[in-house]
Design a protein around this motif. Structure first.
Motif, short mmCIF file in Angstrom:
data_model
loop_
_atom_site.label_atom_id
_atom_site.label_comp_id
_atom_site.label_asym_id
_atom_site.label_seq_id
_atom_site.Cartn_x
_atom_site.Cartn_y
_atom_site.Cartn_z
N ARG A 189 -30.90 10.81 22.36
CA ARG A 189 -30.04 11.98 22.55
C ARG A 189 -30.85 13.27 22.45
O ARG A 189 -30.77 14.15 23.31
CB ARG A 189 -28.90 12.00 21.54
CG ARG A 189 -27.97 13.21 21.78
CD ARG A 189 -26.98 13.46 20.64
NE ARG A 189 -26.15 12.30 20.40
CZ ARG A 189 -26.24 11.51 19.33
NH1 ARG A 189 -27.17 11.76 18.41
NH2 ARG A 189 -25.44 10.48 19.18
N THR A 190 -31.63 13.41 21.37
CA THR A 190 -32.35 14.67 21.20
C THR A 190 -33.43 14.85 22.26
O THR A 190 -33.69 15.97 22.71
CB THR A 190 -32.97 14.74 19.80
OG1 THR A 190 -33.83 13.61 19.59
CG2 THR A 190 -31.88 14.73 18.73
N ARG A 217 -22.13 13.55 20.63
CA ARG A 217 -22.11 13.82 19.19
C ARG A 217 -23.02 15.00 18.89
O ARG A 217 -24.10 15.14 19.48
CB ARG A 217 -22.58 12.60 18.41
CG ARG A 217 -21.54 11.49 18.27
CD ARG A 217 -22.06 10.41 17.34
NE ARG A 217 -22.43 10.96 16.05
CZ ARG A 217 -23.34 10.41 15.24
NH1 ARG A 217 -23.97 9.31 15.60
NH2 ARG A 217 -23.61 10.98 14.08
N ASP A 218 -22.59 15.87 17.97
CA ASP A 218 -23.39 17.05 17.60
C ASP A 218 -23.80 17.84 18.84
O ASP A 218 -24.96 18.25 19.00
CB ASP A 218 -24.64 16.63 16.81
CG ASP A 218 -24.29 15.82 15.57
OD1 ASP A 218 -23.31 16.18 14.89
OD2 ASP A 218 -24.98 14.82 15.28
N PHE A 219 -22.84 18.08 19.71
CA PHE A 219 -23.12 18.77 20.97
C PHE A 219 -23.66 20.17 20.68
O PHE A 219 -23.06 20.95 19.94
CB PHE A 219 -21.83 18.87 21.80
CG PHE A 219 -22.06 19.23 23.24
CD1 PHE A 219 -22.77 18.38 24.07
CD2 PHE A 219 -21.54 20.40 23.77
CE1 PHE A 219 -22.96 18.70 25.42
CE2 PHE A 219 -21.73 20.73 25.10
CZ PHE A 219 -22.44 19.87 25.92
N PRO A 220 -24.83 20.52 21.22
CA PRO A 220 -25.47 21.79 20.85
C PRO A 220 -24.71 23.01 21.37
O PRO A 220 -24.08 22.96 22.43
CB PRO A 220 -26.85 21.69 21.49
CG PRO A 220 -26.73 20.64 22.54
CD PRO A 220 -25.66 19.71 22.12
N GLU A 221 -24.79 24.10 20.62
CA GLU A 221 -24.04 25.30 20.96
C GLU A 221 -24.54 25.97 22.23
O GLU A 221 -23.79 26.71 22.88
CB GLU A 221 -24.10 26.30 19.80
CG GLU A 221 -23.34 25.83 18.55
CD GLU A 221 -23.34 26.88 17.46
OE1 GLU A 221 -23.96 27.95 17.67
OE2 GLU A 221 -22.72 26.64 16.40
N TRP A 248 -28.10 5.93 22.71
CA TRP A 248 -28.29 7.33 22.34
C TRP A 248 -28.89 7.51 20.94
O TRP A 248 -29.58 8.50 20.71
CB TRP A 248 -26.97 8.09 22.45
CG TRP A 248 -26.51 8.17 23.88
CD1 TRP A 248 -25.58 7.40 24.49
CD2 TRP A 248 -27.02 9.04 24.89
NE1 TRP A 248 -25.45 7.72 25.81
CE2 TRP A 248 -26.33 8.74 26.09
CE3 TRP A 248 -27.99 10.05 24.90
CZ2 TRP A 248 -26.58 9.41 27.29
CZ3 TRP A 248 -28.23 10.73 26.09
CH2 TRP A 248 -27.54 10.40 27.26
N GLU A 249 -28.66 6.57 20.02
CA GLU A 249 -29.18 6.71 18.67
C GLU A 249 -30.55 6.06 18.50
O GLU A 249 -31.16 6.15 17.43
CB GLU A 249 -28.21 6.07 17.66
CG GLU A 249 -26.81 6.64 17.67
CD GLU A 249 -26.77 8.12 17.31
OE1 GLU A 249 -27.69 8.59 16.60
OE2 GLU A 249 -25.83 8.81 17.72
#
Length: 543
Positions: free
Chosen positions: A22-23, A50-54, A180-181
């Motif tokens: 993901r990252t 998950r943890d969708f960036p701003e 993704w993880e």
């Protein structure tokens, strides 16, 4: 798209960032400037977000065809690849019509499709894609389901580069939900050039033929505007005093329709093309097939004594062109190389300009206005810089006569003939063209394929005027029926569309909407609708 590189700048990779699929993917997309993601989420896509960036933006469409249409319009407006997230086999299946259109539009789309977790794929799980890489073929340039989770970022990087290589087009990457993880190394962004110069010897032959021609014609297609070559083509036409036609079924403009050298639009019928090009001894086709036909024809592809030369960015199209010379290249680079040659020693006499059409008259009392009157009025009240996205196939011949485009990047339509692209593409073009008013010119039948796009326009608060030409029928089919032996006045089955209320449909999705049946009110309503920053729908009742 233009012949620039597919990445904005040499990147830096944040070595301290958590190294997961993901990252790594988000870092890749950020460095490539692809921070707007179009989607309609499903269960297999939830881990991606998950943890969708701003600094990313998720643009929601209410059906997958809408999602792809919005992304197509956005990519064309920004001249950059757009990323689309679809849901497994069901989502890709729903989107296939507009994937087909994106392929023929030459639009660079990177499509990610969710897949079930790798651990349960051997058991044919619910909502999986049995042949994920095959499902969208043949209308994606490349597709892959990476063999390992760690390969996902590299596969997406390759997909971005492939999407932007001429001819541009969609690509697909199927990603299992449990990837993704997983750990994955970041992928650096590279500069990948996309411009292709023509073979110098072949271009010299084309240039010599153009110089020697006494009565040249130029036929422009969507590749001219995609490649940012509008001004260069005008200069080439003026140098050679060549009449300029628009290619059959062209999805973009390529020449100012108020220019004295503009000749009109070629129909998708072999015999009619030969008739309209009669008298020319050279036909130079730029950024278009030579030629796209819609019905069977017979006889020659060109007038007697005429020679065909073509600049095209697609080797496949160059291969099936039946006659003449074909140089594969960036249209912009090819035309610039032609302009770099010395000008002909003897200036040519300008051809006679087109005879202007008489004005369309308003209807008699109690009668509905004609499409010609409606589009003539729209042409008079809109600013020339307004962008028009069109999907009104039954009205397109009238539009070509009454609604004139004089600037680059102000007209978009679909190259495929498949319906359901225009309304969401209008949203995507507006999203990619901040500060500009966008007009979605849509037929009543076309609009119902993807009416959910109105909701996205309302939520995004985009400056769009949707103009619905309501003639209560699939006009293109009824008008085309005589070609297949229907008697005059005979109506094909399934082509009547009574009782659609577009004002109610628009208001139900959050838009202001107006209906116009009185020709005397049309200009005022259209002027009002072109003001402000919010979307609005105008339904025009036409004959």
């Amino acid at each position: 798209m233009s012949s620039s590189s597919s990445a904005p700048a040499a990147p830096t990779v944040d070595a301290a960032a958590p190294s997961t699929v993901r990252t790594a993917v988000l870092a890749l997309l950020r460095q490539m400037g692809m921070t707007t993601i179009f989607g309609n989420p499903g269960s297999t896509e939830l881990p991606m977000f998950r943890d969708f960036p701003e600094d990313f933006r998720y643009v929601l469409g209410l059906q997958e065809a809408v999602v792809v249409g919005m992304a197509d319009g956005y990519a064309q407006a920004t001249r950059r690849p757009a990323i689309v997230n679809l849901h497994s086999a069901a989502g890709v299946g729903n989107a296939m019509g507009n994937i087909f259109t994106a392929f023929l539009n030459r639009t660079p789309l990177v499509i990610t499709a969710g897949q079930q977790a790798r651990s349960i794929l051997p058991f044919d799980p619910f909502l999986f894609s049995a042949q994920a890489t095959e499902l969208a073929k043949p209308y994606v340039k490349w597709s892959i389901e990476p063999a390992r989770a760690q390969d996902v970022p590299q596969a997406l990087a390759r997909a971005c580069y492939v999407a932007m290589q001429p001819p541009c087009g969609p690509v697909l990457v199927s990603i299992p939900a449990d990837d993704w993880e997983q750990p994955a190394a970041p992928v650096p962004v590279r500069q990948v050039g996309t411009g292709l110069r023509p073979d110098p010897a072949l271009l010299a032959q084309i240039g010599d033929a153009l110089d020697a021609s006494a009565r040249p014609a130029i036929v422009v297609g969507a590749g001219v505007d995609r490649d940012g070559a509008w001004d260069e083509v005008r200069a080439l036409a003026e140098r050679h005093q060549a009449r300029v036609w628009v290619a059959p079924m062209s999805a973009r403009g390529g020449f100012a329709e108020d220019h004295p050298l503009f000749a009109g639009f070629l129909p998708a019928i072999r015999e009619r093309i030969v008739e309209r090009l009669a008298g020319h001894d050279l036909v130079l086709v730029l950024g278009a097939p030579a030629f796209s036909y819609h019905v069977e024809g017979e006889g020659p592809h060109l007038p007697e004594g005429a020679r065909l030369c073509q600049l095209i960015d697609d080797a496949h199209t160059a291969a099936w062109t039946p006659v003449g010379l074909a140089a594969q290249c960036s249209i912009g680079l090819g035309v610039r190389d032609l302009l770099a040659r010395p000008a002909p020693a003897t200036p040519r006499t300008p051809p006679a300009p087109r005879t202007p059409l008489p004005r369309a008259e308003p209807p008699a009392p109690g009668e509905r206005m004609s499409v010609a009157f409606a589009l003539q009025t729209l042409n008079e009240v809109r600013d020339a810089g307004c962008i028009v996205v069109e999907e009104a196939p039954g009205s397109r011949p009238v539009m070509q006569e009454r609604l004139h485009f004089t600037r680059s990047h102000t007209f978009f339509t679909m190259a495929s003939g498949g319906l359901g692209w225009g309304m969401p593409a209008t949203v995507g073009v507006a999203l990619g063209s901040p500060g500009q008013r966008v007009i979605g010119l849509i037929g009543d039948g076309s609009s119902m394929y993807s009416i959910q796009a109105l909701w996205s326009a309302a939520q995004l608060k985009l400056p769009i005027t949707f103009v619905i030409l309501n003639n209560r029928r699939y006009a293109a089919l009824q008008d085309f029926a005589p070609v297949f032996g229907y008697a005059p006045g005979e109506t094909p089955q399934g082509t009547a569309l009574p009782d659609l209320d577009f004002v109610a449909l628009a208001r139900g999705q959050g838009l202001d909407a107006l209906r116009v049946s009185d020709a005397g009110e049309l200009a005022g309503v259209l002027r009002q609708s072109l003001q402000g920053d919010a979307p609005v729908l105008v339904e025009i009742e036409v004959d």
